[in-house]
Design an enzyme around this catalytic site. Sequence first.
Site, mmCIF file in Angstrom:
data_model
loop_
_atom_site.group_PDB
_atom_site.id
_atom_site.type_symbol
_atom_site.label_atom_id
_atom_site.label_comp_id
_atom_site.label_asym_id
_atom_site.label_seq_id
_atom_site.Cartn_x
_atom_site.Cartn_y
_atom_site.Cartn_z
ATOM 1 N N GLY A 87 30.811 -41.838 -21.015
ATOM 2 C CA GLY A 87 29.959 -41.400 -19.995
ATOM 3 C C GLY A 87 29.361 -40.166 -20.601
ATOM 4 N N ALA A 109 26.612 -34.687 -17.523
ATOM 5 C CA ALA A 109 26.968 -33.218 -18.116
ATOM 6 C C ALA A 109 28.307 -33.215 -18.637
ATOM 7 C CB ALA A 109 26.477 -32.571 -16.698
ATOM 8 N N ASN A 151 35.499 -36.782 -10.303
ATOM 9 C CA ASN A 151 35.649 -36.199 -9.363
ATOM 10 C C ASN A 151 36.452 -36.836 -8.103
ATOM 11 O OD1 ASN A 151 34.692 -33.451 -9.003
ATOM 12 N ND2 ASN A 151 32.445 -34.273 -9.023
ATOM 13 N N LYS A 200 40.888 -29.175 -5.686
ATOM 14 C CA LYS A 200 39.231 -29.247 -6.304
ATOM 15 C C LYS A 200 38.640 -29.626 -4.934
ATOM 16 C CE LYS A 200 35.940 -29.687 -10.071
ATOM 17 N NZ LYS A 200 35.204 -30.645 -9.632
ATOM 18 N N ASN A 206 34.552 -29.452 -3.543
ATOM 19 C CA ASN A 206 33.379 -30.341 -3.582
ATOM 20 C C ASN A 206 33.051 -31.125 -2.022
ATOM 21 O OD1 ASN A 206 34.954 -31.672 -6.350
ATOM 22 N ND2 ASN A 206 32.895 -31.058 -6.282
ATOM 23 N N SER A 216 26.792 -31.640 -8.491
ATOM 24 C CA SER A 216 26.424 -33.002 -9.378
ATOM 25 C C SER A 216 25.795 -34.075 -8.206
ATOM 26 C CB SER A 216 27.402 -33.307 -9.983
ATOM 27 O OG SER A 216 28.498 -33.649 -9.154
#
Lengths: 309, 309
Positions: free
Chosen positions: B7, B10, B102, B184, B188, B255
């Site tokens: 991958g 970023a 994520n 998290k 998100n 993102s």
Amino acid sequence: MRIAIIGSGAIGIHYGAHLARGGADVHFLIRGDLREVRQNGLYVRAKGGSLRVADVNCYNSTTEIGPCDLVIIAVKATSNGDLIDLIPPLLHDRTALLTLQNGLGNEEFLAEHFSVEHVLGGLCFICVTRISRTEIEAYDSGTLVMGEYGRNAGRRTDAIASQFATCGINCSVTDDLAFERWRKLVWNIPFNALSILAGGISTADILGNDGLRRATLALMDEVVDAANNCGHALDKAVAQQYIKHTEVVGAFKPSTLSDWEGRKPLELQAIWGEPLRRATAAGAKMPRLEIIYALLKSLEATREGQQSL
Amino acid sequence: MRIAIIGSGAIGIHYGAHLARGGADVHFLIRGDLREVRQNGLYVRAKGGSLRVADVNCYNSTTEIGPCDLVIIAVKATSNGDLIDLIPPLLHDRTALLTLQNGLGNEEFLAEHFSVEHVLGGLCFICVTRISRTEIEAYDSGTLVMGEYGRNAGRRTDAIASQFATCGINCSVTDDLAFERWRKLVWNIPFNALSILAGGISTADILGNDGLRRATLALMDEVVDAANNCGHALDKAVAQQYIKHTEVVGAFKPSTLSDWEGRKPLELQAIWGEPLRRATAAGAKMPRLEIIYALLKSLEATREGQQSL
């Protein structure tokens, strides 16, 4: 009955044209160029029978119209400020000011600036879209529910309803205008918002998408609960009735989506902000309305920021 | 420790470049043209100190890379299907597959297709954006929290963390990966969604708008409650901590908003769909998540419909 139509959007043209075609004494305020209206007349395109008004009494100012018995107010709620100057030349002692605007707060606005006895409100359960300055399309001519603001209906209300009925407008009178306002919000709050937030889609697209269909029903439930908190005994069944009727009417673009696409201001306060405030004050929880209202408000603010660059 | 980076967004570039610059034995899978990476190297632009890797070990296929001790998985969850063919050439008996993706469901995906003993997960509390194929910008290099999937941390976890620490990556080890995943999501779920739904705005714009700030906090509360329903004892205080930290970092484009603007698929299931399903199954009510998920899903479906025309 001398009638003025203030607002030349889909609602103003629809009812004004029906009244004029039915022989009522109708006078349209048309701001801007009158030549197009004078040349083309007004046209209501509808499956069940279209309708044209050839000679339109149209004016640039309400002073030219003068005192009327009935003033039909069909401007966007975001233009209510304009009414402060537009209405006075139309008033005599018993003028009926009938707001056909969406959402909450419009009767209150009129009552605050003019005498409360003048004020009536109407709910247009109707699907109409403006095609041009002189033409609208009616997907569903539906029904108009009308009542006095804060009072039972009376002779005046019946006289207006009778004038409407004579001109082929399906019309009923209510003693509980506030109840009807909340009942209509059960439709407007979800459909007008989701059609914009989901990227510009029709009522049929909303109901054809599982997640959005559930969101619509959940928002409708929230509004019914809020109405009950505010003292209006609305039945949960209204949600399913609306869904069914909306499916029968077929793909329709809510007025707010047309406003959005035309880069016109949204009726944010009337349709979402004021109901949310009243419901919250009455102790109702409206988490879904809260979030769609915040998103719409922010979308509009972002767009205005871009326009002013 | 032979390391593969799968991958080249970023996250992959950020951790891969730090590891390579710190002297680790790093091999990047770069799909597409390798010349640009070979010519420019990789560059991490950051306030606290930028970083360049001149000679990048890069490959078009994982067969060329061969077996590794650690495979860092940093593709979008929407590309997980590709991993079924990409991973096998990288495996030996004790290869650690560390997903830095994520949301929920990624460890499960790896465990289903490879042996569960291989699987670890990491949470990147970090703000990075890809500028080009060879350059990223790090607004906040934050911290990486890492754990074994469904097991306590052990020697292997510590060895990986130690390799990261040696290369200047702020890293900690957890015995409760599932808890950290939910923690998290508290960030998100609101920020990634609202930045898109409110028309393409930054974290600072969201927090600077009263309604969206309240919506963010309300969504955070919903996620904390859902985590608790799912058996993860998350504290309400995390919401205010995140808000504060996000304000310190300043305007940042999540993102998912970059994906949306780049017309790439959204990680709909990992970030919104799967948490909603698990929470609902555990008896939690998530009315706000339901509506933003439905809107995002519909926005993407509408866009895909337009792309296929």
